[in-house]
Motif scaffolding. Structure first.
Motif, short mmCIF file in Angstrom:
data_model
loop_
_atom_site.label_atom_id
_atom_site.label_comp_id
_atom_site.label_asym_id
_atom_site.label_seq_id
_atom_site.Cartn_x
_atom_site.Cartn_y
_atom_site.Cartn_z
N ALA A 21 0.81 -1.26 -0.12
CA ALA A 21 -0.12 0.07 -0.11
C ALA A 21 0.91 1.16 -0.06
O ALA A 21 0.40 2.27 -0.36
CB ALA A 21 -0.92 0.07 1.42
N THR A 22 2.09 1.32 0.84
CA THR A 22 2.84 2.33 0.95
C THR A 22 4.04 2.54 -0.17
O THR A 22 4.96 3.30 0.03
CB THR A 22 3.56 2.38 2.35
OG1 THR A 22 3.93 1.19 2.43
CG2 THR A 22 2.50 2.90 3.49
N LYS A 23 3.72 1.82 -1.51
CA LYS A 23 4.91 1.68 -2.20
C LYS A 23 4.79 3.21 -2.88
O LYS A 23 5.84 3.74 -2.96
CB LYS A 23 4.63 0.71 -3.34
CG LYS A 23 5.83 0.60 -4.20
CD LYS A 23 5.59 -0.57 -5.19
CE LYS A 23 6.46 -0.58 -6.43
NZ LYS A 23 6.09 -1.45 -7.53
N ALA A 24 3.71 3.63 -3.08
CA ALA A 24 3.73 5.03 -3.98
C ALA A 24 2.80 5.90 -3.03
O ALA A 24 2.55 7.21 -3.46
CB ALA A 24 2.99 4.76 -5.28
N MET A 25 2.39 5.61 -2.04
CA MET A 25 1.69 6.62 -1.17
C MET A 25 2.21 6.71 0.37
O MET A 25 2.64 5.41 0.95
CB MET A 25 0.22 6.02 -0.91
CG MET A 25 -0.79 6.97 -0.09
SD MET A 25 -2.39 6.40 -0.17
CE MET A 25 -2.28 4.85 0.64
N PRO A 26 2.51 7.96 0.81
CA PRO A 26 2.90 7.80 2.45
C PRO A 26 2.00 7.12 3.49
O PRO A 26 0.91 7.10 3.24
CB PRO A 26 2.85 9.46 2.82
CG PRO A 26 2.66 10.14 1.45
CD PRO A 26 2.03 9.17 0.37
#
Ligand code: G1P
Length: 292
Positions: A21-26
């Motif tokens: 989930a946090t690959k492209a989102m903080p």
């Protein structure tokens, strides 16, 4: 005595516990029901009287800046459609100024706080970590600020945890107890299992004097090979006394998957609009899975 009006929110961590989930989102933008976790933290700061917040960000964290900015297109659209309630929800919080600085290398929490030193100057300041959301009648940070106002000493927020959890936190070895307030003998960051001096764990809320920067400046490496805030607080306690305050309130650990899911369920149940339906859904699901 100086009033606590500034706060640091470190938000530079990689969020690996929530991949992909946090690959492209903080990770700070992951929502609990309909609000990003960092918004709960910012709201606690505002309700505690903070007027300026500096968020320490890193690579890939731009969504946080966009979130706390105005979005004219969206606002115009909602205005034209007469969706005033939603419009109110999307507006930038008026009572606070939010500033940003980047931590250029992931050297640890102590280093992230040190990155904000020029913004803080000589004022006492708060630090709020995003992995814990606290629900309380008096906001958690406000409880600490009240203690700071009375003692004129740095105060860190603690709560008791189970013995099997002490290795996940900074732990306070208390000296004397005055109701919910403790003087501190020493602090240890993430003690190995079975070696913790108590079960009073640091819960991501701090009110610190600017003197802490003298110790963070040394860039000493501690637990996990990182520059630890707890180690600098240990030094501060040796030179000018720090207190630990066992704050009142329910703490929600949103820094790991299970805690995040539990928080989401509980906040959904508390929600005025959907709480009733969520309860029915959970009851139906329990019935379904209990039969299997
Ligand atoms: C940090 C602090 C630790 C504290 C914890 C609270 O650790 O270093 O002292 O107990 O936050 O959430 P982290 O969880 O960022 O590794």
């Amino acid at each position: 005595m100086q009033k606590v009006k500034k706060a640091i929110i470190p938000a530079a961590g990689l969020g690996t516990r929530f991949l992909p989930a946090t690959k492209a989102m903080p990770k700070e933008m992951l929502p609990i029901v309909d609000k990003p976790t960092i918004q709960y933290i910012v709201e606690e700061a505002i309700e505690s009287g903070i007027e300026d917040i500096i968020i320490v960000t890193g690579k890939g964290k731009r969504a946080i800046e966009d979130h706390f900015d105005n979005n004219f297109e969206l606002e115009d659209n909602l205005m034209k459609k007469g969706k005033f309630e939603l419009l109110e929800k999307t507006k930038h919080p008026a009572k606070v100024d939010i500033h940003y600085i980047r931590q250029k290398e992931p050297l640890g929490l102590g280093h992230a706080v040190w990155c904000a030193r020029k913004f803080i100057g000589n004022d006492p300041f708060a630090v709020l970590l995003g992995d814990d959301i606290v629900q309380a009648d008096t906001p958690c940070l406000k409880q600490l600020i009240d203690q700071f106002d009375q003692t004129d000493k740095s105060v860190i927020g603690v709560q008791q945890v189970g013995e099997d959890e002490t290795d996940r936190y900074g732990i306070v070895a208390p000296q004397e107890r005055f109701d919910r307030l403790y003087s501190i003998d020493h602090l240890v960051e993430k003690p190995k299992k079975g070696t913790a001096p108590s079960n009073l764990a640091i819960m991501g809320r701090y009110v610190l004097s600017a003197e802490i920067f003298e110790y963070l400046e040394k860039h000493d490496v501690g637990s996990g090979g990182e520059i630890q805030l707890t180690d600098a607080i240990q030094r501060l306690n040796e030179s000018s006394k720090v207190y630990a305050y066992d704050f009142q309130g329910n703490r929600f650990d949103v820094g790991e998957t299970l805690g995040f899911v539990k928080t989401t369920i509980e906040f959904a149940l508390q929600n005025e609009e959907i709480g009733h339906d969520v309860r029915e859904i959970i009851e139906d699901l329990l019935e379904k899975y209990n039969q299997q």
